[in-house]
Design a protein around this motif. Structure first.
Motif, PDB file in Angstrom:
ATOM      1  N   GLY A 133       2.794 -10.368  57.713  1.00 13.08           N
ATOM      2  CA  GLY A 133       2.844 -10.272  56.141  1.00 13.08           C
ATOM      3  C   GLY A 133       3.321  -8.943  55.722  1.00 13.08           C
ATOM      4  O   GLY A 133       3.186  -8.079  56.415  1.00 13.08           O
ATOM      5  N   SER A 134       3.835  -9.046  54.568  1.00 14.28           N
ATOM      6  CA  SER A 134       4.421  -7.765  53.861  1.00 14.28           C
ATOM      7  C   SER A 134       4.519  -7.921  52.167  1.00 14.28           C
ATOM      8  O   SER A 134       4.548  -9.076  51.890  1.00 14.28           O
ATOM      9  CB  SER A 134       5.702  -7.501  54.281  1.00 14.28           C
ATOM     10  OG  SER A 134       6.565  -8.325  54.103  1.00 14.28           O
ATOM     11  N   TRP A 135       4.361  -7.079  51.577  1.00 13.87           N
ATOM     12  CA  TRP A 135       4.419  -7.142  50.110  1.00 13.87           C
ATOM     13  C   TRP A 135       4.897  -5.681  49.577  1.00 13.87           C
ATOM     14  O   TRP A 135       4.894  -4.781  50.250  1.00 13.87           O
ATOM     15  CB  TRP A 135       3.116  -7.404  49.393  1.00 13.87           C
ATOM     16  CG  TRP A 135       2.082  -6.440  49.792  1.00 13.87           C
ATOM     17  CD1 TRP A 135       1.108  -6.738  50.797  1.00 13.87           C
ATOM     18  CD2 TRP A 135       1.639  -5.344  48.817  1.00 13.87           C
ATOM     19  NE1 TRP A 135       0.458  -5.359  50.377  1.00 13.87           N
ATOM     20  CE2 TRP A 135       0.859  -4.582  49.525  1.00 13.87           C
ATOM     21  CE3 TRP A 135       2.253  -4.798  47.850  1.00 13.87           C
ATOM     22  CZ2 TRP A 135       0.151  -3.414  49.037  1.00 13.87           C
ATOM     23  CZ3 TRP A 135       1.479  -3.498  47.274  1.00 13.87           C
ATOM     24  CH2 TRP A 135       0.621  -2.925  47.998  1.00 13.87           C
ATOM     25  N   ILE A 136       5.581  -5.882  48.509  1.00 16.39           N
ATOM     26  CA  ILE A 136       6.012  -4.749  47.820  1.00 16.39           C
ATOM     27  C   ILE A 136       5.975  -4.882  46.312  1.00 16.39           C
ATOM     28  O   ILE A 136       6.100  -5.974  45.747  1.00 16.39           O
ATOM     29  CB  ILE A 136       7.506  -4.204  48.261  1.00 16.39           C
ATOM     30  CG1 ILE A 136       8.016  -2.764  47.733  1.00 16.39           C
ATOM     31  CG2 ILE A 136       8.406  -5.262  47.657  1.00 16.39           C
ATOM     32  CD1 ILE A 136       9.137  -2.095  47.973  1.00 16.39           C
ATOM     33  N   LEU A 137       5.603  -3.507  45.467  1.00 17.51           N
ATOM     34  CA  LEU A 137       5.587  -3.998  44.060  1.00 17.51           C
ATOM     35  C   LEU A 137       7.030  -3.556  43.568  1.00 17.51           C
ATOM     36  O   LEU A 137       7.651  -2.797  43.854  1.00 17.51           O
ATOM     37  CB  LEU A 137       4.406  -2.621  43.644  1.00 17.51           C
ATOM     38  CG  LEU A 137       3.168  -2.944  43.814  1.00 17.51           C
ATOM     39  CD1 LEU A 137       2.343  -1.632  43.267  1.00 17.51           C
ATOM     40  CD2 LEU A 137       2.445  -4.243  43.338  1.00 17.51           C
ATOM     41  N   TYR A 197       8.394   2.791  45.273  1.00 15.84           N
ATOM     42  CA  TYR A 197       7.696   1.749  45.530  1.00 15.84           C
ATOM     43  C   TYR A 197       6.553   1.967  46.220  1.00 15.84           C
ATOM     44  O   TYR A 197       6.506   2.467  47.263  1.00 15.84           O
ATOM     45  CB  TYR A 197       8.735   0.850  46.032  1.00 15.84           C
ATOM     46  CG  TYR A 197       9.894   0.511  45.036  1.00 15.84           C
ATOM     47  CD1 TYR A 197       9.865  -0.352  43.825  1.00 15.84           C
ATOM     48  CD2 TYR A 197      11.018   1.016  45.195  1.00 15.84           C
ATOM     49  CE1 TYR A 197      10.695  -0.513  42.986  1.00 15.84           C
ATOM     50  CE2 TYR A 197      12.266   0.771  44.398  1.00 15.84           C
ATOM     51  CZ  TYR A 197      11.888   0.039  43.246  1.00 15.84           C
ATOM     52  OH  TYR A 197      12.993  -0.340  42.348  1.00 15.84           O
ATOM     53  N   LYS A 198       5.638   1.219  45.907  1.00 21.09           N
ATOM     54  CA  LYS A 198       4.290   0.862  46.832  1.00 21.09           C
ATOM     55  C   LYS A 198       4.189  -0.610  47.527  1.00 21.09           C
ATOM     56  O   LYS A 198       4.653  -1.393  46.909  1.00 21.09           O
ATOM     57  CB  LYS A 198       3.170   1.306  46.158  1.00 21.09           C
ATOM     58  CG  LYS A 198       2.966   2.737  45.790  1.00 21.09           C
ATOM     59  CD  LYS A 198       1.660   2.812  44.992  1.00 21.09           C
ATOM     60  CE  LYS A 198       1.611   4.511  44.771  1.00 21.09           C
ATOM     61  NZ  LYS A 198       0.253   4.842  44.134  1.00 21.09           N
ATOM     62  N   GLY A 199       3.830  -0.634  48.850  1.00 21.33           N
ATOM     63  CA  GLY A 199       3.699  -1.909  49.388  1.00 21.33           C
ATOM     64  C   GLY A 199       2.861  -1.834  50.727  1.00 21.33           C
ATOM     65  O   GLY A 199       2.386  -0.836  50.891  1.00 21.33           O
ATOM     66  N   PHE A 219       2.504   1.441  52.539  1.00 25.80           N
ATOM     67  CA  PHE A 219       3.458   2.500  52.337  1.00 25.80           C
ATOM     68  C   PHE A 219       3.961   2.927  51.043  1.00 25.80           C
ATOM     69  O   PHE A 219       3.654   2.276  49.928  1.00 25.80           O
ATOM     70  CB  PHE A 219       4.834   1.978  53.249  1.00 25.80           C
ATOM     71  CG  PHE A 219       5.432   0.784  52.443  1.00 25.80           C
ATOM     72  CD1 PHE A 219       6.541   1.024  51.481  1.00 25.80           C
ATOM     73  CD2 PHE A 219       5.122  -0.493  52.937  1.00 25.80           C
ATOM     74  CE1 PHE A 219       6.947  -0.007  50.968  1.00 25.80           C
ATOM     75  CE2 PHE A 219       5.668  -1.393  52.150  1.00 25.80           C
ATOM     76  CZ  PHE A 219       6.783  -1.157  51.417  1.00 25.80           C
ATOM     77  N   VAL A 220       4.450   4.022  51.224  1.00 29.91           N
ATOM     78  CA  VAL A 220       5.114   4.575  49.769  1.00 29.91           C
ATOM     79  C   VAL A 220       6.683   5.226  49.915  1.00 29.91           C
ATOM     80  O   VAL A 220       6.789   5.931  50.994  1.00 29.91           O
ATOM     81  CB  VAL A 220       4.232   6.159  48.933  1.00 29.91           C
ATOM     82  CG1 VAL A 220       4.736   6.436  48.020  1.00 29.91           C
ATOM     83  CG2 VAL A 220       2.740   5.516  48.827  1.00 29.91           C
ATOM     84  N   ALA A 221       7.471   4.509  49.398  1.00 30.96           N
ATOM     85  CA  ALA A 221       8.761   5.002  49.786  1.00 30.96           C
ATOM     86  C   ALA A 221       9.621   5.404  48.277  1.00 30.96           C
ATOM     87  O   ALA A 221       9.400   4.771  47.491  1.00 30.96           O
ATOM     88  CB  ALA A 221       9.577   3.504  49.864  1.00 30.96           C
TER      89      ALA A 221
END
Length: 104
Positions: free
Chosen positions: A51-55, A71-73, A88-90
């Motif tokens: 699973g994965s997600w990103i704001l 972007y945080k996810g 993560f923070v990208a």
């Protein structure tokens, strides 16, 4: 008017427009979806992604007295039948991963 010349001109116009669109899309900042794909590719080297997600809205983030638009996810992966979760923070302008935090 010669129809062959007209059709050739229209075709050349579409081709030039498409090429310009591709160049402009590549030169801009990466989309949140593209950043998520990059993070997933780097994390799935060691296990399967479940699973994965990103704001979708960038936020301000500070690290070492430097301010970033990010972007945080998060990602969930499985290694040896054990699930691991990461946040993560990208960087929103380059797509570079600034932080990858394991949540145990």
């Amino acid at each position: 008017m010669n129809w062959k010349t007209f059709i050739l001109g229209v075709t050349a116009g579409f081709a030039a427009g498409y090429a310009t669109k591709q160049v402009l899309e590549q030169s801009g900042p990466p989309s949140p979806e593209k950043i998520l794909d990059v993070v997933k590719a780097s994390v799935k080297k060691d296990g399967k992604i479940y699973g994965s997600w990103i704001l979708m809205k960038p936020e301000t983030y500070q690290k070492y007295d430097l301010d970033y638009e990010v972007y945080k996810g998060g990602i969930t992966r499985s290694i040896n039948n054990t699930q691991e979760q990461f946040e993560f923070v990208a960087d929103a302008t380059t797509g570079t991963i600034i932080d990858l935090i394991s949540k145990k």
